[in-house]
Scaffold this motif. Sequence first.
Motif, mmCIF file in Angstrom:
data_model
loop_
_atom_site.group_PDB
_atom_site.id
_atom_site.type_symbol
_atom_site.label_atom_id
_atom_site.label_comp_id
_atom_site.label_asym_id
_atom_site.label_seq_id
_atom_site.Cartn_x
_atom_site.Cartn_y
_atom_site.Cartn_z
ATOM 1 N N ASP A 79 0.978 -1.219 0.085
ATOM 2 C CA ASP A 79 0.361 0.562 0.141
ATOM 3 C C ASP A 79 0.724 1.328 -0.259
ATOM 4 O O ASP A 79 2.386 1.172 0.250
ATOM 5 C CB ASP A 79 -0.685 -0.249 0.866
ATOM 6 N N ASP A 80 0.466 2.185 -0.243
ATOM 7 C CA ASP A 80 0.487 3.159 -0.406
ATOM 8 C C ASP A 80 1.804 4.304 0.882
ATOM 9 O O ASP A 80 3.180 4.720 1.050
ATOM 10 C CB ASP A 80 0.227 4.511 -0.797
ATOM 11 N N ALA A 81 1.549 3.365 2.346
ATOM 12 C CA ALA A 81 2.206 4.237 3.345
ATOM 13 C C ALA A 81 2.776 3.159 3.542
ATOM 14 O O ALA A 81 4.127 4.032 3.600
ATOM 15 C CB ALA A 81 0.913 3.774 4.217
ATOM 16 N N ALA A 82 2.874 1.500 2.690
ATOM 17 C CA ALA A 82 4.643 1.213 3.453
ATOM 18 C C ALA A 82 5.092 1.220 2.952
ATOM 19 O O ALA A 82 6.898 1.343 2.389
ATOM 20 C CB ALA A 82 3.543 -0.502 3.009
ATOM 21 N N LEU A 83 5.203 1.590 1.182
ATOM 22 C CA LEU A 83 5.669 1.920 -0.274
ATOM 23 C C LEU A 83 6.110 3.171 0.584
ATOM 24 O O LEU A 83 7.725 3.625 -0.124
ATOM 25 C CB LEU A 83 5.126 2.088 -1.387
ATOM 26 N N GLU A 84 5.649 4.591 1.051
ATOM 27 C CA GLU A 84 6.391 5.573 1.260
ATOM 28 C C GLU A 84 7.479 5.461 2.567
ATOM 29 O O GLU A 84 8.723 6.096 2.316
ATOM 30 C CB GLU A 84 5.304 6.468 1.575
ATOM 31 N N ASP A 85 6.685 4.907 3.043
ATOM 32 C CA ASP A 85 7.927 4.324 4.448
ATOM 33 C C ASP A 85 9.349 3.785 3.819
ATOM 34 O O ASP A 85 10.422 4.029 3.762
ATOM 35 C CB ASP A 85 7.473 3.142 5.435
#
Length: 235
Positions: free
Chosen positions: A35-41
């Motif tokens: 997901d986007d949050a995990a990708l950004e992290d």
Amino acid sequence: MDVSSRRTTGIAGIVFVALAVAIVILGGDADFSRDDAALEDFFVRDTRQAQAFTAVVLLPLAAAALLWFVAGIRSLLRAGDDGGGMLSSAAALGGGVFAATFLVGMTTSNAVSAAMAFTDAYQFDAGTARLTLILGIILTTASLAGAAVLVVATSLAGRRSGLLPTWFSRSGYVVAVLALFSVLLFAWPIALVGLWMLTLSIMLLRGPKTIPAEPPVQRADESPTRRGTGPEVSG
């Protein structure tokens, strides 16, 4: 091919494999389905940015080692096939250059992290980051297609001329076929191509017992009579 050139080629192959392994490890998990949050992290962590920068620095060194290795293999094939290995040596060179060109795919995903490390003006975008991961997979697949040509050409010429053991040549065919389907088999073909190159490099370092040196060239003006291989015919 003299002993010094053969060993230099072997060292170049080992250096390339070592650098390629380091680049793959530094690249991290190319999972674009998160997901986007995990990708950004994944992309914005300081450790990730440091790894991305290191991978970018290692990339040209790996490409240079690969090109040196391929040039040495081409010279070896031409010398060992008694002049008949022109096509195989050309194919090996072309495949190796193609693989080196698309080697950039191994570090494409590092572009996002590297950009964030160099400037604060870059704003993270999950879609762009995900695209770089997918593009990296595609370019890596393309580089393995070139590697497959290199492996097949080397295996064919090496077996025909007796420069390579039969078992190693046959294993090269298997490695090449699997490399063409790397998009389905994920990291396994990459590991197999690396193992094949590492094995060949070790063979080169072991010297003439494994891969014979180039045979001596007979001078055009040297006749059997002058070498003492036949009786002298008088008029």
